[in-house]
Enzyme design. Structure first.
Site, PDB file in Angstrom:
ATOM      1  N   ASP A   1       0.914  -1.108   0.003  1.00  0.00           N
ATOM      2  CA  ASP A   1       0.060  -0.046   0.003  1.00  0.00           C
ATOM      3  C   ASP A   1       0.734   1.366   0.138  1.00  0.00           C
ATOM      4  O   ASP A   1       0.660   2.398   0.449  1.00  0.00           O
ATOM      5  CB  ASP A   1      -0.933   0.053   1.097  1.00  0.00           C
ATOM      6  CG  ASP A   1      -0.345  -0.089   2.374  1.00  0.00           C
ATOM      7  OD1 ASP A   1       1.023  -0.057   2.454  1.00  0.00           O
ATOM      8  OD2 ASP A   1      -0.731   0.171   3.755  1.00  0.00           O
TER       9      ASP A   1
ATOM     10  N   GLU B   1       3.295   2.120   2.023  1.00  0.00           N
ATOM     11  CA  GLU B   1       3.704   2.684   3.251  1.00  0.00           C
ATOM     12  C   GLU B   1       5.270   2.380   3.214  1.00  0.00           C
ATOM     13  O   GLU B   1       5.845   1.500   2.658  1.00  0.00           O
ATOM     14  CB  GLU B   1       3.209   1.759   4.537  1.00  0.00           C
ATOM     15  CG  GLU B   1       1.855   2.303   4.903  1.00  0.00           C
ATOM     16  CD  GLU B   1       1.605   1.530   6.165  1.00  0.00           C
ATOM     17  OE1 GLU B   1       2.283   0.631   6.703  1.00  0.00           O
ATOM     18  OE2 GLU B   1       0.150   1.709   6.556  1.00  0.00           O
TER      19      GLU B   1
ATOM     20  N   ARG C   1       8.073  27.646   1.030  1.00  0.00           N
ATOM     21  CA  ARG C   1       7.426  28.739   0.620  1.00  0.00           C
ATOM     22  C   ARG C   1       6.212  28.933   1.287  1.00  0.00           C
ATOM     23  O   ARG C   1       5.532  30.109   1.101  1.00  0.00           O
ATOM     24  CB  ARG C   1       7.344  28.633  -1.054  1.00  0.00           C
ATOM     25  CG  ARG C   1       8.636  29.032  -1.994  1.00  0.00           C
ATOM     26  CD  ARG C   1       8.377  28.319  -3.507  1.00  0.00           C
ATOM     27  NE  ARG C   1       8.616  27.209  -3.535  1.00  0.00           N
ATOM     28  CZ  ARG C   1       8.234  26.471  -4.734  1.00  0.00           C
ATOM     29  NH1 ARG C   1       8.301  27.203  -5.752  1.00  0.00           N
ATOM     30  NH2 ARG C   1       8.303  25.156  -4.865  1.00  0.00           N
TER      31      ARG C   1
ATOM     32  N   HIS D   1      14.520  29.066   1.925  1.00  0.00           N
ATOM     33  CA  HIS D   1      13.844  30.204   1.148  1.00  0.00           C
ATOM     34  C   HIS D   1      13.816  31.678   1.812  1.00  0.00           C
ATOM     35  O   HIS D   1      13.790  32.523   1.378  1.00  0.00           O
ATOM     36  CB  HIS D   1      12.446  29.592   0.861  1.00  0.00           C
ATOM     37  CG  HIS D   1      11.554  30.537   0.125  1.00  0.00           C
ATOM     38  ND1 HIS D   1      12.078  31.212  -1.027  1.00  0.00           N
ATOM     39  CD2 HIS D   1      10.316  31.258   0.529  1.00  0.00           C
ATOM     40  CE1 HIS D   1      11.035  32.115  -1.242  1.00  0.00           C
ATOM     41  NE2 HIS D   1       9.995  32.193  -0.284  1.00  0.00           N
TER      42      HIS D   1
ATOM     43  N   LYS E   1       8.496  43.519 -10.408  1.00  0.00           N
ATOM     44  CA  LYS E   1       7.190  43.073 -10.985  1.00  0.00           C
ATOM     45  C   LYS E   1       6.217  43.897 -10.519  1.00  0.00           C
ATOM     46  O   LYS E   1       5.953  44.048  -9.381  1.00  0.00           O
ATOM     47  CB  LYS E   1       6.960  41.511 -11.140  1.00  0.00           C
ATOM     48  CG  LYS E   1       7.950  40.909 -11.656  1.00  0.00           C
ATOM     49  CD  LYS E   1       7.661  39.337 -11.455  1.00  0.00           C
ATOM     50  CE  LYS E   1       8.061  38.898 -10.039  1.00  0.00           C
ATOM     51  NZ  LYS E   1       7.856  37.529  -9.922  1.00  0.00           N
TER      52      LYS E   1
ATOM     53  N   ARG F   1       1.677  44.770 -11.117  1.00  0.00           N
ATOM     54  CA  ARG F   1       0.408  44.925 -11.787  1.00  0.00           C
ATOM     55  C   ARG F   1      -0.069  46.189 -11.645  1.00  0.00           C
ATOM     56  O   ARG F   1      -0.503  46.595 -10.565  1.00  0.00           O
ATOM     57  CB  ARG F   1      -0.261  43.782 -11.306  1.00  0.00           C
ATOM     58  CG  ARG F   1      -1.178  43.262 -12.426  1.00  0.00           C
ATOM     59  CD  ARG F   1      -2.230  42.123 -11.897  1.00  0.00           C
ATOM     60  NE  ARG F   1      -1.334  40.935 -11.605  1.00  0.00           N
ATOM     61  CZ  ARG F   1      -0.792  40.044 -12.641  1.00  0.00           C
ATOM     62  NH1 ARG F   1      -1.340  40.105 -13.702  1.00  0.00           N
ATOM     63  NH2 ARG F   1      -0.495  38.650 -12.277  1.00  0.00           N
TER      64      ARG F   1
ATOM     65  N   GLY G   1       9.783  28.222 -13.770  1.00  0.00           N
ATOM     66  CA  GLY G   1      10.912  28.853 -14.515  1.00  0.00           C
ATOM     67  C   GLY G   1      10.286  30.322 -14.911  1.00  0.00           C
ATOM     68  O   GLY G   1      11.080  30.997 -15.501  1.00  0.00           O
TER      69      GLY G   1
ATOM     70  N   THR H   1       9.272  33.103 -13.329  1.00  0.00           N
ATOM     71  CA  THR H   1      10.002  34.297 -12.577  1.00  0.00           C
ATOM     72  C   THR H   1      11.349  34.509 -13.482  1.00  0.00           C
ATOM     73  O   THR H   1      11.625  35.793 -13.925  1.00  0.00           O
ATOM     74  CB  THR H   1      10.611  34.009 -11.157  1.00  0.00           C
ATOM     75  OG1 THR H   1       9.108  33.655 -10.599  1.00  0.00           O
ATOM     76  CG2 THR H   1      11.157  35.271 -10.459  1.00  0.00           C
TER      77      THR H   1
HETATM   78  C1  R5P Z   1      10.110  33.094  -4.816  1.00  0.00           C
HETATM   79  O1  R5P Z   1       9.851  33.572  -3.824  1.00  0.00           O
HETATM   80  C2  R5P Z   1      11.373  32.403  -5.115  1.00  0.00           C
HETATM   81  O2  R5P Z   1      12.500  32.874  -4.536  1.00  0.00           O
HETATM   82  C3  R5P Z   1      11.277  32.041  -6.344  1.00  0.00           C
HETATM   83  O3  R5P Z   1      11.258  33.293  -7.212  1.00  0.00           O
HETATM   84  C4  R5P Z   1       9.974  31.312  -7.113  1.00  0.00           C
HETATM   85  O4  R5P Z   1       9.642  30.270  -6.164  1.00  0.00           O
HETATM   86  C5  R5P Z   1      10.393  30.743  -8.159  1.00  0.00           C
HETATM   87  O5  R5P Z   1       9.258  30.238  -8.997  1.00  0.00           O
HETATM   88  P1  R5P Z   1       8.878  30.015 -10.380  1.00  0.00           P
HETATM   89  O6  R5P Z   1      10.434  29.376 -11.158  1.00  0.00           O
HETATM   90  O7  R5P Z   1       7.629  29.052 -10.364  1.00  0.00           O
HETATM   91  O8  R5P Z   1       8.314  31.259 -11.014  1.00  0.00           O
END
Ligand code: R5P
Length: 311
Positions: free
Chosen positions: A34, A36, A93, A127, A191, A193, A223, A225
């Site tokens: 299962d 485990e 995160r 992080h 960044k 908005r 990827g 960011t």
């Molecule tokens: C965000 O605070 C982290 O430092 C990274 O910038 C983020 O986790 C990158 O995520 P992704 O590659 O999905 O944009």
């Protein structure tokens, strides 16, 4: 000193073992029908200073459970001290409540590791620095920056370097790398908005025209960011853009995204076992962090300074 490995990243564990000239402890991890997890340690660890190496990377829940069960097995086998070596600390995160009625999973994971019986933790580029304080046991947070800086100087030394943080949150990390690169100048991708429903605008703080830009971050996951930042830097006139990232999570179509991006190269470390797609990409290169982790482990075992590794 004994060194035990989980299955998350065996090549890294073997590389650390080779640096320390210490064999991996004989143990087996099996699965019941299962799914485990069952762990059996086949040699005596009573009274030993044991390090268990396991990143909580994909599949995060299985690897976390394997770590917890491994620590429990060591504790019940009377190991004198257990250090959880978690090169990539997953769930990091989730280090705050983004809204009401949400968990702080990074704290939960820290509690689980401690309750399982770990006496110390060793990780790389957590992080957020405050995650160190989520543990009430000694926790060493190593930085990949010296390994990255040596590689950057070897590959790009003599060029007009500019260290770039892909977001405002990463400025401290970027500044620390810039210091190691003879105080290279710093730029920040901001960044924003402007209005709800409108697409994000990338503002670049700093003059990147004609510069060799080095993006630095702790995690590359989708990827997005990184690739967006590379595009914005190229549009702003950067000569070239390379990225140095501690943890190559690279989930979903991340490798394909990097392959098509404006990045000349993405350099990751081996805190997470690189996928086959990442290894086959001619845009992605892996730097080993095994000697850094191995040296920190040796110093923990000898009760000597770990922080002086970064002087
Ligand atoms: C965000 O605070 C982290 O430092 C990274 O910038 C983020 O986790 C990158 O995520 P992704 O590659 O999905 O944009």
């Amino acid at each position: 000193m004994k060194l035990m490995a989980g299955n998350a990243n065996l090549p890294l564990a073997r590389a650390i073992a080779s640096y320390l000239e210490t064999p991996l402890t004989d143990a087996s991890v099996r699965r019941f029908a299962d799914e485990e997890i069952f762990i059996e340690i086949h040699e005596n660890v009573r009274g030993e200073d044991v390090f268990i190496v396991q990143s909580t990377s994909f599949p995060a829940n299985d690897n976390l459970m394997e770590l917890l069960i491994g620590i429990d097995a060591l504790r019940r086998a009377s190991a004198r001290r257990i250090t959880a070596v978690v090169p990539y600390f997953g769930y990091a995160r989730q280090d705050r409540k983004p809204g009401p009625r949400t968990p702080i999973s990074a704290k939960l994971v820290a509690n689980l590791i401690t309750q399982a019986g770990a006496n110390r933790v060793l990780s790389v580029d957590l992080h957020a620095g405050q995650i160190q304080g989520f543990f009430d046991i000694p926790t060493d947070n190593l930085f990949a920056a010296p390994v990255m800086a040596a590689d950057i100087l070897a590959r790009h030394g003599g060029k007009d370097l500019m260290v770039v943080s892909p977001d405002v949150g990463g400025v401290v990390r970027a500044r620390s790398l810039a210091k190691r690169l003879d105080n290279a100048p710093l730029a920040i991708v901001d960044k924003r908005r402007e209005r709800p429903g409108e697409s994000e605008v990338m503002n670049i703080i700093g003059e990147v025209k004609g510069r060799t830009c080095i993006l630095i971050d702790d995690i590359v996951d989708s990827g997005g960011t990184l690739c967006n930042a590379a595009e914005a830097l190229t549009e702003a006139g950067a000569d070239s853009v390379a990225a140095y990232i501690s943890h190559g999570v690279l989930s979903g179509g991340a490798v394909a995204r990097v392959n098509k991006s404006a990045l000349t190269e993405l350099v990751i470390t081996d805190t997470i076992l690189p996928t086959e797609a990442a290894l086959q990409s001619n845009r992605i290169r892996v730097l080993t962090i095994a000697p850094l982790i191995g040296e920190a482990m040796r110093r923990i075992a000898d009760e000597s300074s770990v922080s002086s590794l970064f002087d």
